[in-house]
Motif scaffolding. Structure first.
Motif, PDB file in Angstrom:
ATOM      1  N   GLU A  71       2.704  73.582  89.094  1.00 47.06           N
ATOM      2  CA  GLU A  71       3.445  73.218  87.880  1.00 47.06           C
ATOM      3  C   GLU A  71       3.668  74.485  87.048  1.00 47.06           C
ATOM      4  OE1 GLU A  71       2.652  70.713  83.735  1.00 47.06           O
ATOM      5  OE2 GLU A  71       1.537  70.194  85.563  1.00 47.06           O
ATOM      6  N   LEU A  72       4.887  74.663  86.570  1.00 42.65           N
ATOM      7  CA  LEU A  72       5.236  75.825  85.743  1.00 42.65           C
ATOM      8  C   LEU A  72       5.137  75.452  84.272  1.00 42.65           C
ATOM      9  CD1 LEU A  72       6.455  78.719  85.413  1.00 42.65           C
ATOM     10  CD2 LEU A  72       8.707  77.625  85.517  1.00 42.65           C
ATOM     11  N   LEU A  73       4.479  76.328  83.497  1.00 47.20           N
ATOM     12  CA  LEU A  73       4.319  76.066  82.073  1.00 47.20           C
ATOM     13  C   LEU A  73       4.243  77.385  81.315  1.00 47.20           C
ATOM     14  CD1 LEU A  73       3.816  73.799  79.933  1.00 47.20           C
ATOM     15  CD2 LEU A  73       1.364  74.167  80.308  1.00 47.20           C
ATOM     16  N   GLY A  74       4.879  77.423  80.154  1.00 48.81           N
ATOM     17  CA  GLY A  74       4.768  78.561  79.248  1.00 48.81           C
ATOM     18  C   GLY A  74       4.302  78.083  77.892  1.00 48.81           C
ATOM     19  N   PRO A  75       3.778  78.975  77.060  1.00 50.43           N
ATOM     20  CA  PRO A  75       3.306  78.571  75.734  1.00 50.43           C
ATOM     21  C   PRO A  75       4.475  78.192  74.831  1.00 50.43           C
ATOM     22  CG  PRO A  75       3.261  80.953  75.933  1.00 50.43           C
ATOM     23  CD  PRO A  75       3.612  80.423  77.292  1.00 50.43           C
ATOM     24  N   PRO A  76       4.248  77.352  73.834  1.00 50.22           N
ATOM     25  CA  PRO A  76       5.332  76.965  72.918  1.00 50.22           C
ATOM     26  C   PRO A  76       5.972  78.152  72.211  1.00 50.22           C
ATOM     27  CG  PRO A  76       3.439  75.518  72.656  1.00 50.22           C
ATOM     28  CD  PRO A  76       2.991  76.642  73.543  1.00 50.22           C
ATOM     29  N   THR A  77       5.172  79.157  71.868  1.00 55.25           N
ATOM     30  CA  THR A  77       5.701  80.368  71.236  1.00 55.25           C
ATOM     31  C   THR A  77       5.161  81.582  71.975  1.00 55.25           C
ATOM     32  OG1 THR A  77       3.873  80.470  69.639  1.00 55.25           O
ATOM     33  CG2 THR A  77       5.873  79.283  68.965  1.00 55.25           C
ATOM     34  N   TYR A  78       5.890  82.681  71.874  1.00 58.17           N
ATOM     35  CA  TYR A  78       5.504  83.893  72.594  1.00 58.17           C
ATOM     36  C   TYR A  78       4.451  84.648  71.795  1.00 58.17           C
ATOM     37  CZ  TYR A  78       5.993  88.088  75.481  1.00 58.17           C
ATOM     38  OH  TYR A  78       5.759  89.150  76.326  1.00 58.17           O
ATOM     39  N   SER A  79       3.199  84.259  71.991  1.00 59.79           N
ATOM     40  CA  SER A  79       2.088  84.933  71.317  1.00 59.79           C
ATOM     41  C   SER A  79       0.823  84.708  72.125  1.00 59.79           C
ATOM     42  CB  SER A  79       1.889  84.389  69.900  1.00 59.79           C
ATOM     43  OG  SER A  79       1.397  83.059  69.945  1.00 59.79           O
ATOM     44  N   ASP A  80      -0.107  85.629  71.996  1.00 53.73           N
ATOM     45  CA  ASP A  80      -1.392  85.475  72.683  1.00 53.73           C
ATOM     46  C   ASP A  80      -2.092  84.191  72.259  1.00 53.73           C
ATOM     47  OD1 ASP A  80      -1.167  87.865  74.094  1.00 53.73           O
ATOM     48  OD2 ASP A  80      -2.083  89.041  72.483  1.00 53.73           O
ATOM     49  N   GLU A  81      -2.033  83.910  70.965  1.00 50.28           N
ATOM     50  CA  GLU A  81      -2.722  82.717  70.448  1.00 50.28           C
ATOM     51  C   GLU A  81      -2.157  81.444  71.081  1.00 50.28           C
ATOM     52  OE1 GLU A  81      -3.198  86.135  67.884  1.00 50.28           O
ATOM     53  OE2 GLU A  81      -1.375  85.118  68.597  1.00 50.28           O
ATOM     54  N   SER A  82      -0.830  81.394  71.205  1.00 50.92           N
ATOM     55  CA  SER A  82      -0.191  80.209  71.775  1.00 50.92           C
ATOM     56  C   SER A  82      -0.523  80.069  73.259  1.00 50.92           C
ATOM     57  CB  SER A  82       1.325  80.282  71.567  1.00 50.92           C
ATOM     58  OG  SER A  82       1.948  79.114  72.038  1.00 50.92           O
ATOM     59  N   LEU A  83      -0.513  81.185  73.973  1.00 47.85           N
ATOM     60  CA  LEU A  83      -0.825  81.126  75.394  1.00 47.85           C
ATOM     61  C   LEU A  83      -2.276  80.724  75.625  1.00 47.85           C
ATOM     62  CD1 LEU A  83       0.423  83.252  78.257  1.00 47.85           C
ATOM     63  CD2 LEU A  83      -2.051  83.110  77.968  1.00 47.85           C
ATOM     64  N   ILE A  84      -3.189  81.267  74.826  1.00 44.48           N
ATOM     65  CA  ILE A  84      -4.608  80.931  74.973  1.00 44.48           C
ATOM     66  C   ILE A  84      -4.845  79.458  74.658  1.00 44.48           C
ATOM     67  CG2 ILE A  84      -6.893  81.299  73.956  1.00 44.48           C
ATOM     68  CD1 ILE A  84      -6.081  84.296  73.700  1.00 44.48           C
ATOM     69  N   ALA A  85      -4.190  78.955  73.621  1.00 48.09           N
ATOM     70  CA  ALA A  85      -4.327  77.534  73.284  1.00 48.09           C
ATOM     71  C   ALA A  85      -3.815  76.659  74.428  1.00 48.09           C
ATOM     72  CB  ALA A  85      -3.571  77.228  71.992  1.00 48.09           C
ATOM     73  N   THR A  86      -2.710  77.076  75.057  1.00 49.41           N
ATOM     74  CA  THR A  86      -2.158  76.325  76.181  1.00 49.41           C
ATOM     75  C   THR A  86      -3.099  76.376  77.377  1.00 49.41           C
ATOM     76  OG1 THR A  86       0.089  76.866  75.435  1.00 49.41           O
ATOM     77  CG2 THR A  86      -0.156  76.080  77.702  1.00 49.41           C
ATOM     78  N   LEU A  87      -3.688  77.538  77.604  1.00 50.47           N
ATOM     79  CA  LEU A  87      -4.652  77.688  78.696  1.00 50.47           C
ATOM     80  C   LEU A  87      -5.852  76.776  78.494  1.00 50.47           C
ATOM     81  CD1 LEU A  87      -5.911  79.126  81.168  1.00 50.47           C
ATOM     82  CD2 LEU A  87      -6.662  80.944  79.597  1.00 50.47           C
ATOM     83  N   GLU A  88      -6.402  76.804  77.300  1.00 55.08           N
ATOM     84  CA  GLU A  88      -7.610  76.016  77.038  1.00 55.08           C
ATOM     85  C   GLU A  88      -7.334  74.515  77.091  1.00 55.08           C
ATOM     86  OE1 GLU A  88      -8.796  77.742  73.307  1.00 55.08           O
ATOM     87  OE2 GLU A  88     -10.234  79.097  74.284  1.00 55.08           O
ATOM     88  N   SER A  89      -6.209  74.080  76.553  1.00 59.20           N
ATOM     89  CA  SER A  89      -5.890  72.649  76.592  1.00 59.20           C
ATOM     90  C   SER A  89      -5.605  72.193  78.023  1.00 59.20           C
ATOM     91  CB  SER A  89      -4.693  72.341  75.690  1.00 59.20           C
ATOM     92  OG  SER A  89      -3.525  72.997  76.143  1.00 59.20           O
ATOM     93  N   SER A  90      -5.016  73.079  78.838  1.00 64.34           N
ATOM     94  CA  SER A  90      -4.739  72.738  80.235  1.00 64.34           C
ATOM     95  C   SER A  90      -6.032  72.580  81.014  1.00 64.34           C
ATOM     96  CB  SER A  90      -3.869  73.821  80.880  1.00 64.34           C
ATOM     97  OG  SER A  90      -2.619  73.928  80.220  1.00 64.34           O
ATOM     98  N   LEU A  91      -6.987  73.458  80.774  1.00 65.47           N
ATOM     99  CA  LEU A  91      -8.286  73.343  81.436  1.00 65.47           C
ATOM    100  C   LEU A  91      -9.020  72.083  80.984  1.00 65.47           C
ATOM    101  CD1 LEU A  91      -9.428  77.072  81.267  1.00 65.47           C
ATOM    102  CD2 LEU A  91      -8.918  75.780  83.344  1.00 65.47           C
ATOM    103  N   ALA A  92      -8.956  71.800  79.693  1.00 61.34           N
ATOM    104  CA  ALA A  92      -9.650  70.623  79.157  1.00 61.34           C
ATOM    105  C   ALA A  92      -9.069  69.320  79.700  1.00 61.34           C
ATOM    106  CB  ALA A  92      -9.582  70.633  77.629  1.00 61.34           C
TER     107      ALA A  92
END
Length: 379
Positions: free
Chosen positions: A101-122
């Protein structure tokens, strides 16, 4: 006495019958049915030829044979490279029982990508994360705690181990990408030797973003090849990155150096602006002027397809998506299987180094001659 003879005859007959039965064809033994609740029967192991990563055969015991769910988490889905690679990988991996599955963060920022990573793992949906981060260093502090909590491995795609952004690496060499492109420029010149042999030198210009780090290494690799060839002369370097900036830079270049024969750009988005200036009809330029970029984006490949071998856009180098997909199909089930056992594989140093630059082996240059092998207008 006769009764004794009858008994002996019967015994003899039975003995012969058993002997004949033993010599005759045997019926297959009935299949053993596991007892109810017995789940110890091992699953059949699929034979795999490790053509892309041969040493993985030594880790075949880790291979996970069941369905695998992978998240391809990228810095942004607006960069065409990621949807293009996903479109090629999806059917390759699906054949191996791997869903991606392809996914990118809602906004182009480290914070957004990390939040997306953590929620995906959870969410518990994924067995593995294939990650292309924005800033690798932002991921490094998270690797150990995320592994301890979720036991889901993170594979850094196109990043080397030195960046510290993954539990595993399928890295590359941006410099090597540049050398592949540089060699393609030399091939183009050799194919048109009847013209280029009439020149005292072959003037070339470079559009670069020196702050671009790894992407700038691509330009350096190409320049080293041209300089080593001996026929090329660098006439100017421009700090130019992006369509609009490169259009302006090309107008300046053609005004002061109408004899330029080769323009190296750092990314395909630079190619489109350069092409607009060259084809505007406002400036004089060589009929053999060639424009080169990286990533083989749809718009650049389409331009090569439309203009053909006599066009200005002559090449764009990229990591061949098909080759990378085949390597992923071999690698992902191994590290997923280890994770299911609560392990991170410690590869031998030479194996680790191989994985750290594996994608550098798959660079190719898309040219007008081979563009149909890498691109179709429906992509």
């Amino acid at each position: 006495m006769k009764y004794l003879k009858k008994i002996l005859a019967s015994v003899l007959a039975l003995t012969m019958l058993f002997a004949l039965t033993a010599c005759g064809p045997k019926e297959p033994a009935p299949a053993q049915t596991p007892e109810a609740g017995n789940t110890d029967t091992p699953a059949p192991v699929t034979e795999v030829n490790y053509e892309m990563i041969p040493f993985l055969k030594d880790y075949a015991d880790y291979r996970y044979e069941e369905e695998i769910n992978v998240l391809y988490l990228v810095c942004t889905t607006s960069a065409e490279y990621f949807p293009n690679s996903y479109a090629v990988w999806e059917p390759i991996l699906n054949e191996k029982n791997i869903n991606i599955e392809l996914l990118g963060p809602p906004t182009y920022s480290d914070e957004s990508l990390i939040a997306t990573l953590e929620s995906s793992l959870a969410s518990g949906k994924y067995d593995l994360i294939l990650l292309y981060p924005i800033t690798p260093a932002a991921i490094t502090p998270l690797l150990e705690p995320l592994w301890e909590q979720y036991h889901v491995p993170i594979v850094a795609f196109a990043f080397s181990p030195e960046t510290g952004c993954g539990h595993y690496y399928m890295g590359t060499s941006y410099y090597n990408a540049g050398t592949v492109l540089g060699n393609s420029v030399v091939e183009y010149v050799n194919k048109n030797a009847a013209y280029f042999d009439t020149l005292d030198t072959i003037p070339y210009a470079v559009y670069k973003n020196s702050a671009g780090g790894e992407q700038y290494a691509r330009i350096k690799g190409a320049m080293d090849v041209l300089d080593a060839d001996g026929r090329f002369t660098l006439i100017d370097e421009y700090e130019a990155n992006g369509e609009a900036v490169c259009l302006t830079a090309t107008e300046t270049l053609l005004t002061s150096h109408p004899d330029v024969e080769v323009i190296l750009t750092q990314i395909d988005n630079d190619v489109t602006g350069t092409y607009q200036a060259v084809t505007s009809g406002t400036y004089t330029c060589s009929d053999y002027l060639s424009i080169w970029g990286f990533d083989a984006t749809g718009v650049v490949c389409n331009q090569m397809m439309l203009d053909g071998v006599d066009g200005y856009v002559q090449g764009s180098s990229y990591i061949n998506h098909t080759e990378a997909g085949k390597a992923l199909a071999e690698f992902l089930p191994i590290v997923t299987g280890a994770a299911k056992k609560g392990e991170l594989i410690e590869f031998k140093q030479d194996e680790f180094d191989f994985l750290g630059s594996i994608l550098a082996n798959y660079y190719t240059t898309v040219t007008p001659e081979n563009v149909s092998e890498h691109y179709t207008p429906s992509n």
